[in-house]
Design a protein around this motif. Structure first.
Motif, PDB file in Angstrom:
ATOM      1  N   LEU A  90       5.384   6.848   5.216  1.00  0.00           N
ATOM      2  CA  LEU A  90       6.460   7.029   6.193  1.00  0.00           C
ATOM      3  C   LEU A  90       7.123   8.395   6.044  1.00  0.00           C
ATOM      4  N   ASP A  91       7.266   8.852   4.796  1.00  0.00           N
ATOM      5  CA  ASP A  91       7.811  10.200   4.581  1.00  0.00           C
ATOM      6  C   ASP A  91       6.885  11.271   5.158  1.00  0.00           C
ATOM      7  N   ALA A  92       5.573  11.074   4.999  1.00  0.00           N
ATOM      8  CA  ALA A  92       4.613  12.015   5.585  1.00  0.00           C
ATOM      9  C   ALA A  92       4.742  12.027   7.100  1.00  0.00           C
ATOM     10  N   PHE A  93       4.855  10.836   7.696  1.00  0.00           N
ATOM     11  CA  PHE A  93       5.017  10.748   9.152  1.00  0.00           C
ATOM     12  C   PHE A  93       6.311  11.422   9.608  1.00  0.00           C
ATOM     13  N   ALA A  94       7.404  11.194   8.870  1.00  0.00           N
ATOM     14  CA  ALA A  94       8.689  11.808   9.230  1.00  0.00           C
ATOM     15  C   ALA A  94       8.607  13.327   9.154  1.00  0.00           C
ATOM     16  N   ASN A  95       7.924  13.848   8.133  1.00  0.00           N
ATOM     17  CA  ASN A  95       7.775  15.304   8.022  1.00  0.00           C
ATOM     18  C   ASN A  95       6.914  15.856   9.143  1.00  0.00           C
ATOM     19  N   LEU A  96       5.859  15.133   9.519  1.00  0.00           N
ATOM     20  CA  LEU A  96       5.034  15.584  10.650  1.00  0.00           C
ATOM     21  C   LEU A  96       5.821  15.549  11.956  1.00  0.00           C
ATOM     22  N   LEU A  97       6.632  14.519  12.140  1.00  0.00           N
ATOM     23  CA  LEU A  97       7.470  14.441  13.331  1.00  0.00           C
ATOM     24  C   LEU A  97       8.473  15.599  13.358  1.00  0.00           C
ATOM     25  N   GLY A  98       9.065  15.890  12.195  1.00  0.00           N
ATOM     26  CA  GLY A  98       9.975  17.034  12.105  1.00  0.00           C
ATOM     27  C   GLY A  98       9.260  18.347  12.375  1.00  0.00           C
ATOM     28  N   ALA A  99       8.030  18.483  11.852  1.00  0.00           N
ATOM     29  CA  ALA A  99       7.256  19.709  12.092  1.00  0.00           C
ATOM     30  C   ALA A  99       6.943  19.869  13.572  1.00  0.00           C
ATOM     31  N   ALA A 100       6.611  18.771  14.243  1.00  0.00           N
ATOM     32  CA  ALA A 100       6.329  18.853  15.679  1.00  0.00           C
ATOM     33  C   ALA A 100       7.586  19.233  16.464  1.00  0.00           C
ATOM     34  N   MET A 144       8.999  29.117   9.269  1.00  0.00           N
ATOM     35  CA  MET A 144       8.929  28.775   7.849  1.00  0.00           C
ATOM     36  C   MET A 144       9.300  27.311   7.618  1.00  0.00           C
ATOM     37  N   LEU A 145      10.251  26.790   8.386  1.00  0.00           N
ATOM     38  CA  LEU A 145      10.602  25.373   8.276  1.00  0.00           C
ATOM     39  C   LEU A 145       9.418  24.502   8.677  1.00  0.00           C
ATOM     40  N   VAL A 146       8.750  24.849   9.752  1.00  0.00           N
ATOM     41  CA  VAL A 146       7.588  24.078  10.201  1.00  0.00           C
ATOM     42  C   VAL A 146       6.502  24.097   9.127  1.00  0.00           C
ATOM     43  N   VAL A 147       6.245  25.257   8.548  1.00  0.00           N
ATOM     44  CA  VAL A 147       5.237  25.363   7.491  1.00  0.00           C
ATOM     45  C   VAL A 147       5.612  24.464   6.323  1.00  0.00           C
ATOM     46  N   GLN A 148       6.873  24.489   5.913  1.00  0.00           N
ATOM     47  CA  GLN A 148       7.291  23.669   4.776  1.00  0.00           C
ATOM     48  C   GLN A 148       7.219  22.177   5.095  1.00  0.00           C
ATOM     49  N   LEU A 149       7.561  21.799   6.316  1.00  0.00           N
ATOM     50  CA  LEU A 149       7.459  20.384   6.692  1.00  0.00           C
ATOM     51  C   LEU A 149       6.006  19.917   6.699  1.00  0.00           C
ATOM     52  N   VAL A 150       5.099  20.766   7.136  1.00  0.00           N
ATOM     53  CA  VAL A 150       3.667  20.416   7.091  1.00  0.00           C
ATOM     54  C   VAL A 150       3.210  20.285   5.634  1.00  0.00           C
ATOM     55  N   ILE A 151       3.649  21.193   4.780  1.00  0.00           N
ATOM     56  CA  ILE A 151       3.310  21.106   3.356  1.00  0.00           C
ATOM     57  C   ILE A 151       3.853  19.809   2.764  1.00  0.00           C
ATOM     58  N   ASN A 152       5.095  19.468   3.086  1.00  0.00           N
ATOM     59  CA  ASN A 152       5.666  18.219   2.593  1.00  0.00           C
ATOM     60  C   ASN A 152       4.870  17.021   3.094  1.00  0.00           C
ATOM     61  N   ALA A 153       4.440  17.059   4.344  1.00  0.00           N
ATOM     62  CA  ALA A 153       3.637  15.958   4.893  1.00  0.00           C
ATOM     63  C   ALA A 153       2.314  15.824   4.132  1.00  0.00           C
ATOM     64  N   ILE A 154       1.696  16.951   3.809  1.00  0.00           N
ATOM     65  CA  ILE A 154       0.448  16.920   3.035  1.00  0.00           C
ATOM     66  C   ILE A 154       0.703  16.307   1.668  1.00  0.00           C
ATOM     67  N   LYS A 155       1.771  16.730   1.013  1.00  0.00           N
ATOM     68  CA  LYS A 155       2.089  16.198  -0.309  1.00  0.00           C
ATOM     69  C   LYS A 155       2.344  14.694  -0.258  1.00  0.00           C
ATOM     70  N   PHE A 156       3.137  14.250   0.712  1.00  0.00           N
ATOM     71  CA  PHE A 156       3.433  12.828   0.817  1.00  0.00           C
ATOM     72  C   PHE A 156       2.190  12.021   1.187  1.00  0.00           C
ATOM     73  N   GLY A 173      10.436  20.283 -12.093  1.00  0.00           N
ATOM     74  CA  GLY A 173      11.447  20.418 -11.059  1.00  0.00           C
ATOM     75  C   GLY A 173      11.121  19.865  -9.699  1.00  0.00           C
ATOM     76  N   ILE A 174       9.886  19.921  -9.260  1.00  0.00           N
ATOM     77  CA  ILE A 174       9.597  19.537  -7.888  1.00  0.00           C
ATOM     78  C   ILE A 174       9.473  18.025  -7.756  1.00  0.00           C
ATOM     79  N   GLY A 175       8.838  17.371  -8.718  1.00  0.00           N
ATOM     80  CA  GLY A 175       8.641  15.932  -8.648  1.00  0.00           C
ATOM     81  C   GLY A 175       9.926  15.133  -8.535  1.00  0.00           C
ATOM     82  N   PRO A 176      10.922  15.381  -9.406  1.00  0.00           N
ATOM     83  CA  PRO A 176      12.159  14.602  -9.317  1.00  0.00           C
ATOM     84  C   PRO A 176      12.874  14.747  -7.988  1.00  0.00           C
ATOM     85  N   ARG A 177      12.791  15.915  -7.371  1.00  0.00           N
ATOM     86  CA  ARG A 177      13.442  16.090  -6.075  1.00  0.00           C
ATOM     87  C   ARG A 177      12.762  15.251  -5.007  1.00  0.00           C
ATOM     88  N   LEU A 178      11.436  15.174  -5.041  1.00  0.00           N
ATOM     89  CA  LEU A 178      10.718  14.376  -4.053  1.00  0.00           C
ATOM     90  C   LEU A 178      10.873  12.890  -4.333  1.00  0.00           C
TER      91      LEU A 178
END
Length: 181
Positions: A90-100, A144-156, A173-178
Motif C-alpha cells: 500500500l505504501d508503494a501504491f501511495a508513492n506511485l499515486l503521489g508520483a503520478a 526531484m520529488l517525483v524521482v524520490q517518490l518513484v524510488i520510494n515506491a521501488i523500495k516499498f 539511518g534510512i531503515g528506521p525512518r521508513l
C-alpha cells in the motif's frame, strides 16, 4: 538500478540540506538589512521579490528530502492491522499515486518555466527582478520529488516482496525512518 538509487540518495542527503538552508540564511540577511534600511529611510531594494523567490528554492527543493526521509504526515486508520507485506504494498501504491500526481503538476510547472524563460519574465518595480530562474527551480524541485517518490515506491515494492535491503534500506539511518511509516 540499485546503485543508481544509492548514489542519488547519498548526493541528495549530502547536498540537500545545504541547498535548502543557504536560501533561508540569505533570506534572513536580506530581511535584517531591509528592516535596518527602513529605519534609516532606505529599505533594501527588491527585498520582497528576493525573499519570495528564495522561498521557492527552500520549499520545493526541500520536498524531495522530506520524501527521502519519510518525514511527511500520514494517518493510518486501518492499515496498521494488515500484514507487513500488505502495508508495504500500500505504501508503494501511495508513492506511485503521489508520483503520478506530482508528475502531472511538474509537467505543468515545466511548461510554465519554459514559457517564462522564453520571454525572460521579470517583475517590474523600482528594479527589474528576474522570475524565470525561480520558475525553473520550482519545476526542478517538482521533478526531484517525483524521482524520490518513484524510488520510494521501488523500495516499498521490494519490501513487500520480502527484500528489506534494496537501495540501502537497512543501512544506517534510512531503515528506521521508513519503518515509522
Amino acid at each position: 538500478m540499485e546503485k543508481i538509487i544509492i548514489f542519488y540518495e547519498e548526493k541528495l542527503e549530502k547536498w540537500g540540506i545545504f541547498l535548502i538552508s543557504a536560501p533561508l540564511i540569505l533570506m534572513t540577511v536580506i530581511e535584517v538589512l531591509n528592516a535596518l534600511g527602513r529605519k534609516l529611510f532606505m529599505p533594501f531594494p527588491c527585498a520582497l521579490e528576493a525573499v519570495e523567490s528564495l522561498l521557492v528554492i527552500s520549499v520545493y527543493m526541500g520536498v524531495s528530502i522530506v520524501a527521502l526521509e519519510g518525514g511527511h504526515v500520514s494517518v493510518s486508520l486501518l492499515t496498521d492491522r494488515f500484514p507487513a507485506a500488505v502495508q508495504h504494498g500500500l505504501d508503494a501504491f501511495a508513492n506511485l499515486l503521489g508520483a503520478a500526481t506530482f508528475g502531472f503538476l511538474g509537467y505543468g510547472a515545466w511548461l510554465e518555466a519554459f514559457r517564462a524563460w522564453s520571454i525572460l519574465e521579470m517583475r517590474i518595480g523600482v528594479y527589474r527582478f528576474p522570475l524565470w530562474p525561480f520558475k525553473i527551480i520550482f519545476a526542478l524541485g517538482m521533478t526531484m520529488l517525483v524521482v524520490q517518490l518513484v524510488i520510494n515506491a521501488i523500495k516499498f515494492t521490494f519490501r513487500a516482496m520480502g527484500r528489506g535491503d534494496y537501495g540501502r534500506i537497512e543501512q544506517e539511518g534510512i531503515g528506521p525512518r521508513l519503518d515509522k511509516l
